[in-house]
Scaffold this active site. Sequence first.
Site, PDB file in Angstrom:
ATOM      1  N   HIS A  77       0.855  -1.189   0.000  1.00 66.05           N
ATOM      2  CA  HIS A  77       0.000   0.000   0.000  1.00 66.05           C
ATOM      3  C   HIS A  77       0.885   1.231   0.000  1.00 66.05           C
ATOM      4  O   HIS A  77       1.947   1.221   0.622  1.00 66.05           O
ATOM      5  CB  HIS A  77      -0.905   0.016   1.243  1.00 66.05           C
ATOM      6  N   ASP A  82      -7.981  -5.476   0.191  1.00 68.39           N
ATOM      7  CA  ASP A  82      -8.496  -6.308  -0.895  1.00 68.39           C
ATOM      8  C   ASP A  82      -8.108  -7.774  -0.784  1.00 68.39           C
ATOM      9  O   ASP A  82      -8.601  -8.600  -1.545  1.00 68.39           O
ATOM     10  CB  ASP A  82      -8.000  -5.762  -2.245  1.00 68.39           C
TER      11      ASP A  82
HETATM   12  N1  CMC Z   1       4.178  -7.467  -4.825  1.00 71.86           N
HETATM   13  C1  CMC Z   1       5.513  -7.391  -4.993  1.00 71.86           C
HETATM   14  N2  CMC Z   1       6.264  -6.290  -4.850  1.00 71.86           N
HETATM   15  C2  CMC Z   1       5.613  -5.164  -4.505  1.00 71.86           C
HETATM   16  C3  CMC Z   1       4.214  -5.145  -4.298  1.00 71.86           C
HETATM   17  C4  CMC Z   1       3.500  -6.347  -4.471  1.00 71.86           C
HETATM   18  N3  CMC Z   1       2.170  -6.384  -4.291  1.00 71.86           N
HETATM   19  N4  CMC Z   1       3.827  -3.885  -3.967  1.00 71.86           N
HETATM   20  C5  CMC Z   1       4.937  -3.149  -3.964  1.00 71.86           C
HETATM   21  N5  CMC Z   1       6.010  -3.914  -4.291  1.00 71.86           N
HETATM   22  C6  CMC Z   1       7.417  -3.487  -4.316  1.00 71.86           C
HETATM   23  C7  CMC Z   1       7.695  -2.666  -5.575  1.00 71.86           C
HETATM   24  O1  CMC Z   1       8.174  -3.475  -6.617  1.00 71.86           O
HETATM   25  C8  CMC Z   1       8.727  -1.675  -5.086  1.00 71.86           C
HETATM   26  O2  CMC Z   1       9.986  -2.308  -5.057  1.00 71.86           O
HETATM   27  P1  CMC Z   1      11.332  -1.430  -5.333  1.00 71.86           P
HETATM   28  O3  CMC Z   1      11.370  -0.401  -4.268  1.00 71.86           O
HETATM   29  O4  CMC Z   1      12.421  -2.440  -5.245  1.00 71.86           O
HETATM   30  O5  CMC Z   1      11.156  -0.845  -6.703  1.00 71.86           O
HETATM   31  C9  CMC Z   1       8.323  -1.408  -3.633  1.00 71.86           C
HETATM   32  O6  CMC Z   1       7.610  -2.583  -3.214  1.00 71.86           O
HETATM   33  C10 CMC Z   1       7.422  -0.185  -3.463  1.00 71.86           C
HETATM   34  O7  CMC Z   1       6.357  -0.314  -4.402  1.00 71.86           O
HETATM   35  P2  CMC Z   1       5.768   0.898  -5.217  1.00 71.86           P
HETATM   36  O8  CMC Z   1       5.072   0.362  -6.424  1.00 71.86           O
HETATM   37  O9  CMC Z   1       6.824   1.934  -5.423  1.00 71.86           O
HETATM   38  O10 CMC Z   1       4.735   1.436  -4.160  1.00 71.86           O
HETATM   39  P3  CMC Z   1       3.452   2.280  -4.448  1.00 71.86           P
HETATM   40  O11 CMC Z   1       3.150   3.000  -3.196  1.00 71.86           O
HETATM   41  O12 CMC Z   1       3.632   3.100  -5.683  1.00 71.86           O
HETATM   42  O13 CMC Z   1       2.331   1.186  -4.781  1.00 71.86           O
HETATM   43  C11 CMC Z   1       0.525  -0.306  -4.621  1.00 71.86           C
HETATM   44  C12 CMC Z   1       1.327   0.806  -3.913  1.00 71.86           C
HETATM   45  C13 CMC Z   1      -0.724  -0.614  -3.790  1.00 71.86           C
HETATM   46  C14 CMC Z   1       0.062   0.194  -5.985  1.00 71.86           C
HETATM   47  C15 CMC Z   1       1.404  -1.555  -4.759  1.00 71.86           C
HETATM   48  O14 CMC Z   1       1.798  -2.030  -3.499  1.00 71.86           O
HETATM   49  C16 CMC Z   1       0.711  -2.652  -5.564  1.00 71.86           C
HETATM   50  O15 CMC Z   1       0.764  -2.629  -6.793  1.00 71.86           O
HETATM   51  N6  CMC Z   1       0.041  -3.648  -4.860  1.00 71.86           N
HETATM   52  C17 CMC Z   1      -0.733  -4.651  -5.538  1.00 71.86           C
HETATM   53  C18 CMC Z   1      -2.085  -4.091  -5.944  1.00 71.86           C
HETATM   54  C19 CMC Z   1      -3.015  -3.924  -4.766  1.00 71.86           C
HETATM   55  O16 CMC Z   1      -3.166  -4.794  -3.928  1.00 71.86           O
HETATM   56  N7  CMC Z   1      -3.699  -2.757  -4.731  1.00 71.86           N
HETATM   57  C20 CMC Z   1      -4.707  -2.464  -3.712  1.00 71.86           C
HETATM   58  C21 CMC Z   1      -4.316  -1.318  -2.833  1.00 71.86           C
HETATM   59  S1  CMC Z   1      -5.345  -1.215  -1.369  1.00 71.86           S
HETATM   60  C22 CMC Z   1      -6.906  -0.819  -1.942  1.00 71.86           C
HETATM   61  C23 CMC Z   1      -7.020   0.562  -2.413  1.00 71.86           C
HETATM   62  O17 CMC Z   1      -6.813   1.485  -1.618  1.00 71.86           O
HETATM   63  O18 CMC Z   1      -7.338   0.744  -3.584  1.00 71.86           O
END
Ligand code: CMC
Length: 432
Positions: A309, A367
Amino acid sequence: MSANPSATLNVPEVSKPVTLPTMPGSLGPKVLDIRKLYAETGMFTYDPGFTSTASCESKITFIDGDEGVLLHRGYPIEELAQKSDFMEVCYLLMNGELPNKVEKTEFVKNITYHTMVHEQISSFFHGFRRDAHPMAVMVGVVGALAAFYHDSTDINDPHQRLIASHRLIAKMPTIAAMAYKYSVGQPFVFPQNRFDYAENFLQMMFSVPCEEYKVNPILAKAMDRIFILHADHEQNASTSTVRLAGSSGANPFACIAAGIACLWGPAHGGANEAVLKMLEEIGSPDKVGEVVKAAKDKNSGFRLMGFGHRVYKNYDPRAKVMRETCNEVLDVLGKRDEPLLKLAMALEKVALEDDYFVQKKLYPNVDFYSGIILKAMGFPMSMFTVLFAVARTVGWIAQWNEMIEDPSQKIGRPRQLYTGAGKRSFVSLDKR
Ligand code: CMC
């Protein structure tokens, strides 16, 4: 020293240091007020994804992502989920305080009496393909409400804003259930004023005219709790979309349609559908190791859906309640041995112990378990994000109203770092 000391910024090519005031919130980090930065330095700030930018001031929801805390108007989500109900939470988000008995009765009445949709909306549905994704239908139909309710689109009239707010909260379950009924070829089911919000939604989804339908009170309670858990989440992508759309003065139905469109993405509300698809693809707990390995491999392009998240660097407090609700619902339905639940728990255990997930502070989010509950309750996967949209409507509405009432509100207009071609002369077609 002053309680709110200013920051001093030395900017290259600017002779004098720039003073940036800090602004305190009631909880959480202070912010640096950079509103005069461009005027004083000729520079913008650069923050793709708004990871360090507070886009507005708000009194509605507070999140402490490090501690896993979520408060609505000061009340912890766990307490609201256990002791309150969705109608009260709607009132709280919109008005700032929990309702007393009279206020609650009045509010419930206002919502209940707006649940029906204009009869022409039924015809509107028939223009869609039966196999359309219900989120696509939601974007279209909710946007179209502006064409049906002309008397509640003047955003400068507080009364019209209130009526539009009630209409949106009231009609979303009706429209969502219609989207489902249309997709399965069953007749639309009218709302029934004797039911509460969650019961009504279940009966519009699952009853058919030829059979008596009894709402299971435990499932209705679970539905209500799921609505509470999704009601608001401060400045997330869809809420920011609603605020940005609304900042131009667009009507509320158009703004909420914009929010629904944004919510649909798998990184946001679409994750509940993506989690279930992922679990079904994994199929069995012995594949968990392989899947976690793929999630850690940047080249795989695969992420563990329902994990991670932007704000929570701890267990999402909504996920904890959702996990409990999941167990309760599966117990009631006699599905405690549901293989998907076992698989989800195995996956959660491995991920929570894995160094990659521990170091990046990736925990299950709201989720992760919701899809399992919804599937057990009989919802098709394509409806999961629709339910999120039904519940989030009140959050969008509360944030939209707050924005309109904020005297400092301006049209949202981010700036950019331009890296394209410099100025050049047009080349005619025969010379290219
Ligand atoms: N699986 C594997 N690696 C992950 C994941 C994951 N689900 N989420 C983040 N990472 C890694 C990512 O690759 C990155 O690594 P690095 O720093 O080495 O590049 C690090 O963790 C930080 O991730 P980010 O993408 O920079 O973080 P963000 O804040 O931009 O993304 C997120 C947040 C929710 C989009 C992401 O965690 C994700 O894609 N999760 C899966 C989708 C999901 O479950 N979404 C629902 C969110 S909760 C409901 C809502 O509020 O909508």
